[in-house]
Design a protein around this motif. Structure first.
Motif, short mmCIF file in Angstrom:
data_model
loop_
_atom_site.label_atom_id
_atom_site.label_comp_id
_atom_site.label_asym_id
_atom_site.label_seq_id
_atom_site.Cartn_x
_atom_site.Cartn_y
_atom_site.Cartn_z
N TRP A 160 67.85 -60.64 6.42
CA TRP A 160 66.71 -61.04 5.59
C TRP A 160 65.62 -61.62 6.48
O TRP A 160 65.73 -61.63 7.71
N LEU A 161 64.55 -62.12 5.89
CA LEU A 161 63.39 -62.60 6.65
C LEU A 161 63.71 -63.74 7.60
O LEU A 161 63.09 -63.88 8.65
N ASP A 162 64.70 -64.56 7.22
CA ASP A 162 65.03 -65.72 8.04
C ASP A 162 66.10 -65.43 9.09
O ASP A 162 66.57 -66.33 9.77
N GLY A 163 66.49 -64.16 9.21
CA GLY A 163 67.44 -63.77 10.24
C GLY A 163 68.89 -63.78 9.83
O GLY A 163 69.75 -63.29 10.57
N ARG A 164 69.20 -64.31 8.65
CA ARG A 164 70.60 -64.30 8.21
C ARG A 164 70.96 -62.93 7.65
O ARG A 164 70.09 -62.13 7.30
N THR A 165 72.25 -62.67 7.56
CA THR A 165 72.71 -61.42 6.96
C THR A 165 72.22 -61.35 5.52
O THR A 165 72.37 -62.30 4.75
N HIS A 166 71.64 -60.23 5.15
CA HIS A 166 71.10 -60.07 3.80
C HIS A 166 72.25 -59.89 2.81
O HIS A 166 73.04 -58.95 2.95
N PRO A 167 72.37 -60.76 1.81
CA PRO A 167 73.49 -60.65 0.86
C PRO A 167 73.54 -59.30 0.15
O PRO A 167 74.62 -58.81 -0.17
N MET A 168 72.37 -58.71 -0.11
CA MET A 168 72.35 -57.42 -0.80
C MET A 168 72.83 -56.27 0.08
O MET A 168 73.11 -55.18 -0.42
N GLY A 169 72.91 -56.52 1.38
CA GLY A 169 73.30 -55.45 2.30
C GLY A 169 74.72 -55.55 2.80
O GLY A 169 75.12 -54.81 3.69
N ILE A 170 75.51 -56.47 2.22
CA ILE A 170 76.90 -56.59 2.64
C ILE A 170 77.72 -55.50 1.95
O ILE A 170 77.85 -55.51 0.72
N PRO A 171 78.24 -54.54 2.70
CA PRO A 171 78.97 -53.43 2.06
C PRO A 171 80.40 -53.82 1.73
O PRO A 171 80.94 -54.82 2.23
N TRP A 172 81.00 -53.02 0.90
CA TRP A 172 82.41 -53.20 0.57
C TRP A 172 83.25 -52.50 1.64
O TRP A 172 83.12 -51.30 1.84
N PRO A 173 84.10 -53.22 2.37
CA PRO A 173 84.94 -52.57 3.39
C PRO A 173 85.84 -51.51 2.76
O PRO A 173 86.30 -51.66 1.62
N ASP A 174 86.09 -50.47 3.49
CA ASP A 174 86.97 -49.40 3.02
C ASP A 174 88.41 -49.80 3.31
O ASP A 174 88.96 -49.49 4.37
N ILE A 175 89.01 -50.49 2.35
CA ILE A 175 90.36 -51.03 2.54
C ILE A 175 91.44 -49.96 2.41
O ILE A 175 92.62 -50.26 2.58
N ARG A 176 91.03 -48.73 2.15
CA ARG A 176 92.01 -47.64 2.02
C ARG A 176 92.58 -47.21 3.37
O ARG A 176 93.59 -46.51 3.42
N ARG A 177 91.91 -47.60 4.46
CA ARG A 177 92.28 -47.10 5.78
C ARG A 177 92.51 -48.25 6.75
O ARG A 177 91.72 -48.47 7.67
N PRO A 178 93.61 -49.00 6.59
CA PRO A 178 93.84 -50.16 7.48
C PRO A 178 93.97 -49.77 8.94
O PRO A 178 93.54 -50.51 9.83
N GLY A 179 94.53 -48.60 9.21
CA GLY A 179 94.67 -48.17 10.59
C GLY A 179 93.34 -47.94 11.26
O GLY A 179 93.15 -48.26 12.45
N LEU A 180 92.39 -47.43 10.51
CA LEU A 180 91.06 -47.19 11.05
C LEU A 180 90.35 -48.50 11.36
O LEU A 180 89.59 -48.59 12.33
N PHE A 181 90.60 -49.52 10.54
CA PHE A 181 90.03 -50.85 10.80
C PHE A 181 90.40 -51.33 12.19
O PHE A 181 89.56 -51.84 12.94
N LEU A 182 91.67 -51.21 12.52
CA LEU A 182 92.16 -51.73 13.80
C LEU A 182 91.49 -51.04 14.98
O LEU A 182 91.26 -51.64 16.02
N LYS A 183 91.18 -49.76 14.82
CA LYS A 183 90.50 -49.02 15.88
C LYS A 183 89.00 -49.29 15.91
O LYS A 183 88.38 -49.31 16.96
N ALA A 184 88.41 -49.49 14.72
CA ALA A 184 86.95 -49.55 14.61
C ALA A 184 86.37 -50.91 14.98
O ALA A 184 85.33 -51.00 15.65
#
Length: 293
Positions: free
Chosen positions: A125-149
């Motif tokens: 956002w304008l003040d440099g913090r993470t924009h709340p509207m832009g926080i995506p939902w993590p893809d929890i279907r692929r835990p193995g991919l999380f560990l690599k990514a």
């Protein structure tokens, strides 16, 4: 990194924000190969600005909203010889190395999994913090991919916003275009959800974009009854969309409840009318976005 990238910006009557966005696109460390602006029937001198800067643009005869603008722009992009299309709102202002970081993230993503359907910038956002509207939902279907990514600065995601989204055009050509009927609100969540129902997408931590919204929360909360009707209707369509399975539909039901309660807190009981009218309309009608898997 020989990817051919088309930057696609949708605008409506926000000439100063658009001018700044175009400046930032032209000054990218790794600039896009071409810029296309879809002008939703602006009346504030936007056409003259684009002509002066010799920026290619498609001027629509009526304001079709963000949904219609990105529908038209993506339809055009799919007909052209580009590998990726970088979707941007006119108030989404990328850091100078945003596209470069996108493409570095793309190369890293290719080492750990299938070709990504899309990539997202980290929105500030304008003040440099993470924009709340832009926080995506993590893809929890692929835990193995999380560990690599995660060690690579990538976060697998399930949906995202048009504020800064890099879409794989080869994959986009296999899916329906964004649905015009949404007009405004949640069309990007539904479209990205469709691409990621079977595909893979990532938030690229180092690709930064400032989303210059008036407030660090959804403008729908304080919008007019007419506009919030669209928010409520589109949320019902989102819950019904084939872009999401049972888990995603449950999430959107609970998320919508939170938004509706925030609206009631802001507007009082009188704010409930567009909620129930839009919600009922969303379950009574359909934008016809069925996906054949």
């Amino acid at each position: 990194m020989n990817e051919k990238v088309l930057a696609l910006v949708v605008t409506h009557n926000r000439k100063p924000l658009l001018a700044e966005c175009l400046d930032l696109l032209s000054s990218q460390v790794r600039p896009p190969d071409h810029v296309l602006v879809v002008d939703n029937a602006s009346t504030d001198g936007t056409a003259a600005l684009l002509a002066q800067r010799q920026v290619e643009h498609l001027r629509l005869e009526a304001n079709t909203g963000a949904a219609g603008g990105f529908h038209t722009g993506l339809a055009e992009a799919c007909q052209r010889d580009f590998d990726w299309v970088w979707l941007l709102d006119d108030d989404a202002h990328p850091h100078p190395d945003s596209l470069q970081k996108f493409l570095i993230g793309l190369q890293q993503a290719r080492t750990i999994g299938p070709e990504p359907s899309l990539l997202l910038s980290r929105l500030l956002w304008l003040d440099g913090r993470t924009h709340p509207m832009g926080i995506p939902w993590p893809d929890i279907r692929r835990p193995g991919l999380f560990l690599k990514a995660l060690p690579l600065g990538l976060l697998p995601v399930r949906f995202g916003t048009y504020a800064s989204m890099l879409v794989n055009l080869r994959i986009a050509r296999e899916y329906p275009l964004p649905t015009k009927a949404y007009f405004l609100y949640n069309d990007d969540l539904e479209y990205s959800g469709r691409l990621l129902r079977r595909g893979v997408g990532y938030l690229v931590k180092d690709s930064l974009t400032v989303h210059k919204t008036r407030n660090p929360y959804s403008s729908a909360i304080t919008a007019s009854d007419e506009m919030f009707f669209l928010e409520a209707r589109n949320r019902a369509w989102l819950v019904r969309s084939d872009a999401f399975g049972p888990l995603g539909k449950t999430y959107w039901l609970l998320n919508s409840l939170g938004v509706f309660l925030a609206r009631l807190k802001e507007k009082g009981l009188k704010g409930g009318t567009p909620i129930w009218k839009g919600w009922l309309e969303g379950f009574r009608t359909s934008p016809d976005t069925k996906i054949d898997f």
